[in-house]
Design a protein around this motif. Structure first.
Motif, PDB file in Angstrom:
ATOM      1  N   ARG A 274      -4.390   3.639   6.954  1.00 38.64           N
ATOM      2  CA  ARG A 274      -4.165   2.202   6.723  1.00 38.64           C
ATOM      3  C   ARG A 274      -3.319   1.621   7.843  1.00 38.64           C
ATOM      4  NH1 ARG A 274      -4.536  -0.161   1.604  1.00 38.64           N
ATOM      5  NH2 ARG A 274      -4.194  -2.418   1.715  1.00 38.64           N
TER       6      ARG A 274
ATOM      7  N   PHE B 232       0.805  -1.214   0.000  1.00 34.16           N
ATOM      8  CA  PHE B 232       0.000   0.000   0.000  1.00 34.16           C
ATOM      9  C   PHE B 232       0.844   1.274   0.000  1.00 34.16           C
ATOM     10  CE2 PHE B 232       0.603  -1.002   4.505  1.00 34.16           C
ATOM     11  CZ  PHE B 232       0.853   0.239   5.091  1.00 34.16           C
ATOM     12  N   TYR B 233       2.164   1.126   0.088  1.00 32.21           N
ATOM     13  CA  TYR B 233       3.017   2.310   0.051  1.00 32.21           C
ATOM     14  C   TYR B 233       4.406   1.920  -0.432  1.00 32.21           C
ATOM     15  CZ  TYR B 233       5.315   6.670   1.423  1.00 32.21           C
ATOM     16  OH  TYR B 233       6.005   7.853   1.393  1.00 32.21           O
TER      17      TYR B 233
ATOM     18  N   ASP C 178      -4.368  11.536   5.784  1.00 31.76           N
ATOM     19  CA  ASP C 178      -3.384  10.784   5.027  1.00 31.76           C
ATOM     20  C   ASP C 178      -3.847   9.328   4.939  1.00 31.76           C
ATOM     21  OD1 ASP C 178      -1.222   9.372   4.067  1.00 31.76           O
ATOM     22  OD2 ASP C 178       0.252  10.572   5.154  1.00 31.76           O
TER      23      ASP C 178
ATOM     24  N   HIS D  50       8.335   5.038   8.802  1.00 32.85           N
ATOM     25  CA  HIS D  50       7.122   5.108   8.006  1.00 32.85           C
ATOM     26  C   HIS D  50       6.145   4.009   8.390  1.00 32.85           C
ATOM     27  CE1 HIS D  50       7.625   7.870   4.274  1.00 32.85           C
ATOM     28  NE2 HIS D  50       6.758   8.347   5.128  1.00 32.85           N
TER      29      HIS D  50
ATOM     30  N   LYS E  93      -2.322   6.721   3.963  1.00 35.01           N
ATOM     31  CA  LYS E  93      -1.303   5.789   4.448  1.00 35.01           C
ATOM     32  C   LYS E  93      -1.393   5.631   5.964  1.00 35.01           C
ATOM     33  CE  LYS E  93       2.878   7.358   4.379  1.00 35.01           C
ATOM     34  NZ  LYS E  93       3.110   7.830   5.735  1.00 35.01           N
TER      35      LYS E  93
ATOM     36  N   LEU F 179      -1.780   2.657  -4.655  1.00 33.92           N
ATOM     37  CA  LEU F 179      -0.939   3.006  -3.506  1.00 33.92           C
ATOM     38  C   LEU F 179      -1.515   4.197  -2.751  1.00 33.92           C
ATOM     39  CD1 LEU F 179       2.597   2.730  -5.163  1.00 33.92           C
ATOM     40  CD2 LEU F 179       1.582   1.109  -3.540  1.00 33.92           C
ATOM     41  N   THR F 180      -1.116   4.331  -1.488  1.00 31.93           N
ATOM     42  CA  THR F 180      -1.550   5.464  -0.677  1.00 31.93           C
ATOM     43  C   THR F 180      -0.570   6.625  -0.740  1.00 31.93           C
ATOM     44  OG1 THR F 180      -0.497   4.517   1.292  1.00 31.93           O
ATOM     45  CG2 THR F 180      -2.818   3.979   0.931  1.00 31.93           C
ATOM     46  N   ASN F 181       0.445   6.548  -1.593  1.00 33.37           N
ATOM     47  CA  ASN F 181       1.387   7.663  -1.753  1.00 33.37           C
ATOM     48  C   ASN F 181       0.637   8.925  -2.152  1.00 33.37           C
ATOM     49  OD1 ASN F 181       2.950   5.088  -2.232  1.00 33.37           O
ATOM     50  ND2 ASN F 181       4.628   6.551  -2.254  1.00 33.37           N
TER      51      ASN F 181
END
Length: 257
Positions: free
Chosen positions: A61, A29-30, A56, A42, A58, A102-104
């Motif tokens: 999650r 996911f990142y 956010d 992170h 990310k 992705l969560t970017n």
């Protein structure tokens, strides 16, 4: 959950590219790059440097994973021994291209210019004739949004960080993907990027969008399918908004955030 590498390990890794994995479904996911203990910072959610952390995806999650009994974010070093940050950014972008959803918060470095593309797209781009500006143009990259929108107009009209007074003086907006013009539009009015002004979108404070129509046939035929000259496109730049003028050198605009 481990918080840091053992002594001496991080120094040997140099720059590295890493992935964060959700143990509930094995999904990456990142994707990130860094040095030292960045991957663990992170994974724990402690590496944030200001910003709107509560929104956010990310971090959300990570919170969900941590709230699941006995589960923690899984960490993978995808490539290490990278000697400089520039190379690490390129590797990071390539890995990001392999994992949709992705969560970017931002796309990978240079994705708009050099990201995943079918060979037909590559041939069309580099085989296209360069456009010749006949008026001031506002060129906006939609490479990061065209897949989520139904057409080029929906992808280009919302929502950008720019000088709206300047934008309102520009007669045409070009929607392009890696420099190849996919749509030519005439803005009728620029509006703040709020759900009130754009009901099918969400609020984007500090940004602007426009309502407009497809340009008339002569203008459309002159620009559609043409390639924006390299002089107006700084390769790898994060800013998707550029002005093109027929009688001056390229100008930089405000950077998209």
């Amino acid at each position: 959950m481990r918080e840091r590498f053992p002594p001496g390990v991080a120094d040997r890794l140099q720059y590295y590219v890493y992935r964060l994995i959700d143990p509930r479904n094995g999904e990456t996911f990142y994707v990130g790059k860094g040095k030292g203990d960045r991957v663990f910072q992170h994974a724990s959610g402690s590496a944030e440097l200001g910003g709107t952390e509560l929104s956010d995806p990310k971090l959300e999650r990570i919170r969900q994973i941590n709230n699941a009994s006995g589960l923690r974010v899984q960490t993978i070093i995808h490539r290490h021994g990278i000697q400089d940050e520039k190379t690490a950014l390129l590797v990071e972008a390539a890995v990001m291209d392999c994992y949709p959803g992705l969560t970017n918060r931002v796309d990978g470095h240079g994705t708009d210019d050099f990201g995943v593309a079918h060979t037909r797209e590559i041939i069309a781009l580099y085989g296209a004739a360069e456009l010749v500006p006949r008026e001031t143009l506002l060129a906006i990259s939609i490479a990061g949004s065209i897949d989520q929108r139904e057409n080029a107009y929906e992808a280009v009209r919302f929502a950008w960080v720019l000088d709206v007074k300047k934008a309102r003086k520009v007669p045409l907006v070009l929607a392009h993907v890696r420099g190849l013009v996919k749509g030519v539009f005439r803005p009728l009015r620029w509006l703040e990027a709020t759900s009130g002004n754009f009901p099918s979108y969400w609020d984007r404070p500090g940004r602007w969008g426009f309502e407009g129509v497809e340009a008339e046939r002569p203008e459309r035929d002159h620009y559609l399918g043409k390639r924006i000259p390299d002089a107006y496109r700084r390769k790898g730049a994060a800013n998707p908004v550029r002005y093109i003028t027929p009688d001056s050198t390229p100008r930089r605009t405000r950077r998209r955030k």
